[in-house]
Design a protein around this motif. Structure first.
Motif, PDB file in Angstrom:
ATOM      1  N   ILE A 283       0.146   3.305  -2.135  1.00 12.88           N
ATOM      2  CA  ILE A 283      -0.170   2.473  -3.316  1.00 12.88           C
ATOM      3  C   ILE A 283      -0.871   1.189  -2.893  1.00 12.88           C
ATOM      4  O   ILE A 283      -1.839   0.749  -3.532  1.00 12.88           O
ATOM      5  CB  ILE A 283       1.114   2.159  -4.116  1.00 12.88           C
ATOM      6  N   GLU A 284      -0.404   0.584  -1.808  1.00  9.26           N
ATOM      7  CA  GLU A 284      -1.012  -0.666  -1.346  1.00  9.26           C
ATOM      8  C   GLU A 284      -2.438  -0.458  -0.845  1.00  9.26           C
ATOM      9  O   GLU A 284      -3.352  -1.194  -1.221  1.00  9.26           O
ATOM     10  CB  GLU A 284      -0.151  -1.284  -0.242  1.00  9.26           C
ATOM     11  N   SER A 285      -2.623   0.569  -0.002  1.00  6.27           N
ATOM     12  CA  SER A 285      -3.938   0.744   0.617  1.00  6.27           C
ATOM     13  C   SER A 285      -4.932   1.430  -0.317  1.00  6.27           C
ATOM     14  O   SER A 285      -6.102   1.040  -0.370  1.00  6.27           O
ATOM     15  CB  SER A 285      -3.798   1.547   1.912  1.00  6.27           C
ATOM     16  N   MET A 286      -4.472   2.433  -1.051  1.00  3.49           N
ATOM     17  CA  MET A 286      -5.382   3.208  -1.891  1.00  3.49           C
ATOM     18  C   MET A 286      -5.643   2.568  -3.255  1.00  3.49           C
ATOM     19  O   MET A 286      -6.707   2.757  -3.832  1.00  3.49           O
ATOM     20  CB  MET A 286      -4.819   4.620  -2.115  1.00  3.49           C
ATOM     21  N   CYS A 287      -4.675   1.852  -3.769  1.00  5.54           N
ATOM     22  CA  CYS A 287      -4.797   1.315  -5.141  1.00  5.54           C
ATOM     23  C   CYS A 287      -5.040  -0.191  -5.149  1.00  5.54           C
ATOM     24  O   CYS A 287      -6.114  -0.663  -5.543  1.00  5.54           O
ATOM     25  CB  CYS A 287      -3.551   1.653  -5.954  1.00  5.54           C
ATOM     26  N   ILE A 288      -4.033  -0.952  -4.709  1.00  4.68           N
ATOM     27  CA  ILE A 288      -4.116  -2.414  -4.836  1.00  4.68           C
ATOM     28  C   ILE A 288      -5.262  -2.968  -4.004  1.00  4.68           C
ATOM     29  O   ILE A 288      -6.069  -3.777  -4.483  1.00  4.68           O
ATOM     30  CB  ILE A 288      -2.772  -3.063  -4.434  1.00  4.68           C
ATOM     31  N   GLN A 289      -5.365  -2.532  -2.739  1.00  2.00           N
ATOM     32  CA  GLN A 289      -6.446  -3.049  -1.897  1.00  2.00           C
ATOM     33  C   GLN A 289      -7.815  -2.583  -2.402  1.00  2.00           C
ATOM     34  O   GLN A 289      -8.807  -3.308  -2.274  1.00  2.00           O
ATOM     35  CB  GLN A 289      -6.248  -2.614  -0.446  1.00  2.00           C
ATOM     36  N   ASP A 290      -7.841  -1.400  -2.998  1.00  2.00           N
ATOM     37  CA  ASP A 290      -9.099  -0.929  -3.584  1.00  2.00           C
ATOM     38  C   ASP A 290      -9.526  -1.831  -4.740  1.00  2.00           C
ATOM     39  O   ASP A 290     -10.706  -2.166  -4.879  1.00  2.00           O
ATOM     40  CB  ASP A 290      -8.914   0.511  -4.071  1.00  2.00           C
ATOM     41  N   PHE A 291      -8.570  -2.236  -5.571  1.00  4.66           N
ATOM     42  CA  PHE A 291      -8.883  -3.185  -6.645  1.00  4.66           C
ATOM     43  C   PHE A 291      -9.364  -4.515  -6.078  1.00  4.66           C
ATOM     44  O   PHE A 291     -10.314  -5.117  -6.597  1.00  4.66           O
ATOM     45  CB  PHE A 291      -7.653  -3.408  -7.525  1.00  4.66           C
ATOM     46  N   MET A 292      -8.716  -4.981  -5.016  1.00  3.66           N
ATOM     47  CA  MET A 292      -9.133  -6.250  -4.384  1.00  3.66           C
ATOM     48  C   MET A 292     -10.567  -6.152  -3.876  1.00  3.66           C
ATOM     49  O   MET A 292     -11.390  -7.062  -4.094  1.00  3.66           O
ATOM     50  CB  MET A 292      -8.197  -6.584  -3.228  1.00  3.66           C
ATOM     51  N   THR A 293     -10.874  -5.039  -3.209  1.00  5.28           N
ATOM     52  CA  THR A 293     -12.220  -4.852  -2.658  1.00  5.28           C
ATOM     53  C   THR A 293     -13.257  -4.822  -3.774  1.00  5.28           C
ATOM     54  O   THR A 293     -14.317  -5.451  -3.677  1.00  5.28           O
ATOM     55  CB  THR A 293     -12.276  -3.536  -1.854  1.00  5.28           C
ATOM     56  N   ASN A 294     -12.948  -4.098  -4.847  1.00  2.98           N
ATOM     57  CA  ASN A 294     -13.885  -4.043  -5.975  1.00  2.98           C
ATOM     58  C   ASN A 294     -14.040  -5.387  -6.660  1.00  2.98           C
ATOM     59  O   ASN A 294     -15.125  -5.742  -7.125  1.00  2.98           O
ATOM     60  CB  ASN A 294     -13.422  -2.985  -6.980  1.00  2.98           C
ATOM     61  N   ALA A 295     -12.943  -6.143  -6.754  1.00  7.13           N
ATOM     62  CA  ALA A 295     -13.013  -7.477  -7.370  1.00  7.13           C
ATOM     63  C   ALA A 295     -13.932  -8.396  -6.578  1.00  7.13           C
ATOM     64  O   ALA A 295     -14.526  -9.324  -7.138  1.00  7.13           O
ATOM     65  CB  ALA A 295     -11.616  -8.078  -7.458  1.00  7.13           C
ATOM     66  N   ILE A 296     -14.064  -8.123  -5.272  1.00  9.09           N
ATOM     67  CA  ILE A 296     -14.923  -8.954  -4.425  1.00  9.09           C
ATOM     68  C   ILE A 296     -16.368  -8.456  -4.441  1.00  9.09           C
ATOM     69  O   ILE A 296     -17.309  -9.244  -4.548  1.00  9.09           O
ATOM     70  CB  ILE A 296     -14.385  -8.983  -2.979  1.00  9.09           C
TER      71      ILE A 296
END
Length: 1140
Positions: A283-296
């Motif tokens: 969940i952290e690597s595939m979902c939350i961090q993916d959202f962070m990367t896209n937000a950037i």
């Protein structure tokens, strides 16, 4: 026989009717029979017997009519008109199955540990098979079997996985189709453990996986509490399923509302919070961090960017918990710090927003020393972002720093806080970008929310005072919003931040959005609703003395910030102050009371007529702001009328200054004329005595008064009298029947009559009052205006000036107003076309009486010089009125035909070219009144009215182009002036014509193309030396008419494309075949190429030229020099265009 024995005996095929009767008694709430009680009381062996008999009964009825034939059997029965139930009747079979299902469900409830239930399992299997084959229409039976499967799963009996799976599938399907699926979603959640028994990798479960993913696309699940629990649970089914869920949610983010995103981010957070081990890592690597990367890394313009940021912000808002802080630190570590220093400004800007929200990004498991060092580095990074070279990054950095200061003020050293705020305040003067300056004032209120910031900001904010006068309106607006916040949190006195004089000066001149904020800021200062009404007046006078223009603006917006009652109270309070200035004539007791009450206000007012006039203006402004409220409250309306009616006459006597007169007249217009009898009786007399050269300020208020009093008819009678008396008399015709209020003789003033008429029809309120008058009076005015055509004809035909005859200018104005009034009356008319007919008669008069004067006559050259321009002006005036009639959609097909006929006759006149600028708008409006999409069928019929009218439009346009060409040949200078005056009309007409791709309007571009090519070909044919062959690069290099026409065409990309389409069409039809013509086409294309427009259409046209040009290759090689040079120049130009 007991009920138990009777029920047991009825449970067989032979006694099936008795069995159904028992089931019916069970369903009937008024009957005491209850199957559950009967089954519960049965001994274990009898229960087994019951189940065995039910199994046999179920087997027999299903063999008699299998479920797959139920729908078919029912349809056959309906076709044959079967009314009596037979054993094979589907309804009968389903009733038996339903009864067995209910007994089985009851049996499950009373089933005890150790009971043998193999027979019951057999029944359940048969019912399960029925459920799978059951048609959708049988909802009650489906529900009962569904409930049985669900109960079997929850009871944990043998083969529960099969029944649980089916129950879950049915619940999922029903939750998707029901309008109110809340109860079904609750049932899905109750069955969520079934999913753990399913194999994620099995092919058999792929359909279920699709349904589970569909749950994430259903708002009913996302919003529902049980739905959220179910969706959160699905994250814990299988590690590989998490990425599939995440992809499904991402694909629909663009279409979710802000509210739905709030639910989605809550689902992610709860799933993360409950996860552990591999699930947590995924969940952290595939979902939350993916959202962070896209937000950037997503573009800010992306429709998904704000949604992704909203989700990430939710995790930031949960900071303060060690688990969240640790997660943010670990996930941001590999991406955030690099993103803050990349060359791409958009990535830096996005990262800055996240950094400001997430600060401080630290590992709570580290030592305090390491945490302090990490935070210090982050503070240094924030300071660096404030001086970033790109404005967007600086704006976001201001927001980030203000958020940091707002939430971490107590934790940061004072020096760092001061440095940050000084830098932010410094950016308020960033001259490179208003967005940065605006960000300062939008973000400082965040800091003001922290009370600890107030002492420092109280010292720093006054340095920003000149931002009130920023050149950007949005900066001024943001600055005032900040001042309102300062006032609300009592961080400082807003007048210490920005001087009151500056605020009032800006209020006096600024826009609506800025002004209303200044009023909001100053409202309690100048309208303290908790103080006495006397204090309100004192503050009002003070405001007037400080800035009278700002005072007017302040009271225009005052009604937005207080109740109408307070506005009326202030009006009456000002009235009492004004009464104190009147020495005689009022109710003495009232005056005495007023003087006692307003003793402190009197010295402020004194005898200053300027202040008095401003107070009267304030009363007018306040009255206008609550006029609608007063109309709705009859009692308040009468009271206000009475109070001001008592004194208004005295005001007119006491305040004779010009400054006071205007607001007094406006005040009088709000009240009935009986309230001001002396003034109201003299208004018409004042209007009658007005000088012809009067300015609007002298008569506008008086006209408004008359209209608001319902006396617009008197004004119209005065106008009719003046216009009638000014006409040259044929004989003495008195008007003894009309009553005249003032007996004195006044000379006719036709110019003033037209001035009044112009004012009445140019203002909505007065126009509505005039058009609401009796039709007789309006017709009389229309007739009188029409009679003035005789004056125009006199001027046209006479050789000498008659001093008694009204001037030409006056007659022209009357002529125009006759047409305009006719248009208004036609619009007001509910039926008929009388006034359109009147305009058609005028058109006939113009054709018969005016157009002959557009012809040049050699014998009467002097008369022609006088009458010809006048005839042109008359024609142009009438055509302008007709253009307006067509513009507002009043013209029918008959009218259009008549006016187009007049245009044709005008252009056929010898000097008709003078009217070209007036004819072109007519063509535009006629063409614009038809819709191209609706005309496809009309084009097939050449006699269709639309086709005929548009054919006339195309012919007139062709005639206009011919006239322009002729004038340029005969009189080049006059022709150029004529072309320039025609440009606006040409542009508008071509903009309409380009929407048509069918005849006859598509021929407009054929005309333009032909004229341009012919003119250019003529020049090429006159070339005598090879050096004269030059490819044009700009419009100035083209012949005069071509230059004008191309300048019009190139104004609009759409018109340019339509023109180039015509070029390609003409070339493909081989209408252009000579070398000179092809060279002319290429010269046109070369000019278009240099403008950079319509590259695709340009290349298409050039390709068409290329196909024709190669035919001239041999001829040009053998030909004489000039033809060879033209060919070579054409080839060179063509290559340049094709290699764009």
């Amino acid at each position: 026989m007991s009920k138990r024995e009777a029920f047991l005996e009825a449970s067989c095929k032979e006694n099936v009717e008795d069995f159904l009767r028992f089931i019916q008694l069970h369903k009937d709430k008024t009957e005491p029979f209850d199957v559950e009680e009967v089954v519960q009381e049965l001994p274990r062996d009898q229960r087994q017997t019951l189940w065995g008999k039910l199994a046999s009964l179920l087997q027999d009825v299903l063999q008699e009519l299998p479920p797959e034939r139920w729908v078919e059997g029912r349809e056959e029965g309906r076709e044959e008109g079967m009314e009596v139930e037979s054993p094979a009747d589907p309804k009968h079979i389903m009733a038996v199955v339903d009864g067995v299902t209910q007994v089985a469900a009851v049996s499950l409830k009373v089933l005890q540990d150790g009971d043998t239930y193999s027979t019951l399992l057999e029944i359940a299997h048969r019912l399960h098979d029925v459920l799978v084959l059951l048609p959708v229409s049988e909802a009650p039976l489906q529900l009962h079997i569904h409930t049985l499967c669900e109960a079997w799963w929850k009871k944990g009996l043998k083969e529960k996985e099969k029944f649980g799976r089916t129950a879950l599938i049915i619940s999922l399907q029903k939750s998707f189709i029901l309008k109110k699926p809340g109860a079904e979603i609750q049932r899905v959640w109750s069955l969520h453990d079934v999913i753990l028994s399913l194999d994620y990798t099995s092919e058999d479960n792929k359909q279920i996986i699709d349904w589970l993913l569909e749950c994430f696309q259903r708002p009913s699940y996302i919003r529902n509490d049980d739905g959220k629990r179910f969706l959160v649970f699905l994250f814990s089914w299988n590690v590989d399923f998490i990425w599939v869920i995440h992809g499904t949610i991402k694909n629909q983010l663009e279409f979710l509302s802000k509210t739905m995103i709030t639910h989605v981010m809550e689902i992610y957070f709860r799933a993360w919070k409950k996860a552990s081990g591999d699930f947590l890592e995924q969940i952290e690597s595939m979902c939350i961090q993916d959202f962070m990367t896209n937000a950037i890394f997503l573009h800010r313009a992306s429709p998904v960017h704000t949604k992704v940021r909203q989700i990430v912000s939710y995790f930031h808002s949960r900071k303060g918990c060690n688990k969240v802080d640790k997660m943010l630190y670990n996930l941001y570590k590999p991406i955030l710090w690099k993103a803050l220093s990349v060359p791409n400004f958009e990535v830096r800007a996005n990262a800055t927003l996240l950094f400001g929200e997430a600060f401080p990004v630290h590992d709570p498991d580290q030592s305090n020393k390491n945490i302090d060092e990490a935070i210090q580095k982050q503070l240094d990074t924030a300071m660096g972002l404030l001086v970033d070279p790109h404005r967007t990054v600086r704006s976001n950095a201001i927001l980030g720093v203000c958020k940091i200061l707002a939430k971490c003020w107590e934790l940061l050293p004072p020096t760092i806080i001061t440095d940050f705020l000084k830098k932010v305040v410094e950016l308020a003067s960033d001259s490179s970008c208003p967005d940065v300056r605006c960000s300062v004032f939008k973000c400082l209120p965040l800091v003001l929310d922290n009370a600890l910031s107030h002492p420092l900001l109280e010292k720093l904010l006054p340095t920003l005072k000149y931002s009130l006068h920023d050149t950007s309106e949005k900066v001024r607006t943001a600055f005032l919003d900040m001042l309102i916040k300062v006032k609300a949190v009592r961080a400082a006195k807003f007048w210490d931040v920005c001087n009151m004089d500056h605020l009032l000066a800006r209020l006096a001149i600024d826009s609506h959005s800025v002004s209303k904020r200044i009023v909001d800021l100053l409202f309690k200062s100048f309208f303290p609703v908790n103080e006495s009404e006397r204090e309100w007046c004192c503050r009002c006078i003070t405001l007037i003395q400080m800035n009278p223009v700002a005072a007017r603006k302040f009271y225009q917006y005052a009604h937005k910030y207080t109740a109408p009652t307070n506005i009326i109270k202030l009006m009456l309070a000002i009235r009492r102050v004004l009464n104190s200035c009147i020495q005689t004539g009022c109710d003495q007791s009232e005056m005495n009371d007023s003087n006692k009450e307003n003793s402190t206000a009197e010295p402020l007012l004194g005898k200053d007529m300027t202040i008095t006039s401003r107070l009267l203006e304030v009363v007018v402004i306040l009255w206008r702001s609550v006029e609608k409220v007063l109309e709705q409250n009859e009692e308040a309306h009468k009271y206000t009328f009475a109070k001001f009616g008592n004194v208004l006459s005295k005001y007119f006597q006491a305040f004779e200054d010009v400054q006071c007169t205007i607001p007094l007249i406006q005040l009088a217009s709000f009240m009935p004329p009986a309230a001001v009898p002396t003034f109201s009786c003299g208004v018409l007399s004042k209007l009658r005595r007005m000088d012809p050269g009067a300015v609007p300020a002298q008569y506008s208020q008086l006209l408004d008064c008359m209209c608001s009093w319902g006396q617009a008819a008197d004004i119209l009678e005065l106008i009719i009298d003046w216009l009638t008396e000014a006409l040259p008399k044929q004989g003495d015709k008195g008007n003894a029947s009309r009553k005249v209020r003032i007996q004195e003789t006044v000379e006719a003033k036709p110019d003033l009559a037209l001035t009044y008429l112009d004012y009445l029809f140019n203002h909505t309120s007065s126009r509505e009052k005039v058009l609401a008058l009796s039709e007789r009076l309006l017709k009389q005015l229309h007739t009188v205006l029409g009679n003035w055509r005789s004056v125009l004809y006199t001027h046209l035909s006479s050789t000498t000036e008659d001093p008694k005859c009204p001037s030409v200018e006056t007659a022209l104005k009357v002529f125009t107003y006759h047409g305009r009034l006719g248009a208004h009356l036609q619009h007001n008319s509910s039926e008929g076309r009388d006034y359109l007919l009147s305009l058609e008669h005028v058109a006939a008069w113009v054709a018969e009486r005016v157009l002959p004067f557009l012809k040049r006559t050699g014998d009467d050259e002097e008369d022609s010089e006088k009458s010809q321009p006048l005839a042109a002006r008359i024609t142009e005036s009438f055509l302008t009125v007709c253009r307006d009639v067509l513009l507002v959609g009043l013209g029918d097909e008959t009218f259009k035909g008549q006016i187009l006929h007049l245009c044709s006759l005008t252009l056929l006149s010898e000097a008709g070219y003078l009217c070209i600028p007036a004819v072109l708008p007519i063509l535009k409006e006629v063409a614009d009144s038809f819709v191209p999409e609706d005309s496809n069928q009309a084009q097939e019929n050449e006699e269709d009215p639309t086709t005929v009218i548009l054919g006339v439009v195309a012919n007139i346009f062709q005639k206009i182009i011919e006239l322009l060409a002729r004038r340029l040949r005969k009189e080049p200078e006059e022709g150029k002036q004529l072309c320039q005056s025609a440009i606006p009309g040409l542009s508008d007409f071509l903009q309409v014509a380009q929407t048509w791709d069918t005849a006859p309007l598509s021929g407009v571009f054929s005309t333009l193309f032909a004229v341009i090519i012919v003119e250019k070909r003529h020049l090429l044919q006159k070339i005598t030396h090879p050096e004269e062959v030059i490819t044009p690069e700009s419009l100035e290099d083209m012949p005069p008419l071509s230059s004008v026409l191309l300048s019009v065409i190139l104004k609009s990309p759409a018109v340019t494309r339509a023109f180039l389409a015509e070029v390609s069409s003409s070339l493909d039809s081989e209408a252009i075949n000579s070398l000179n013509e092809l060279a002319a086409v290429l010269h046109v294309l070369a000019v278009i190429k240099h403008t950079g427009q319509s590259k695709a259409a340009l290349k298409s046209a050039a390709t068409s030229v290329h196909q024709e040009l190669h035919k001239h290759a041999v001829t040009s090689v053998d030909g004489f020099d000039i033809q060879r040079v033209i060919y070579e120049s054409s080839v060179k130009t063509l290559n340049e265009i094709l290699h764009l």
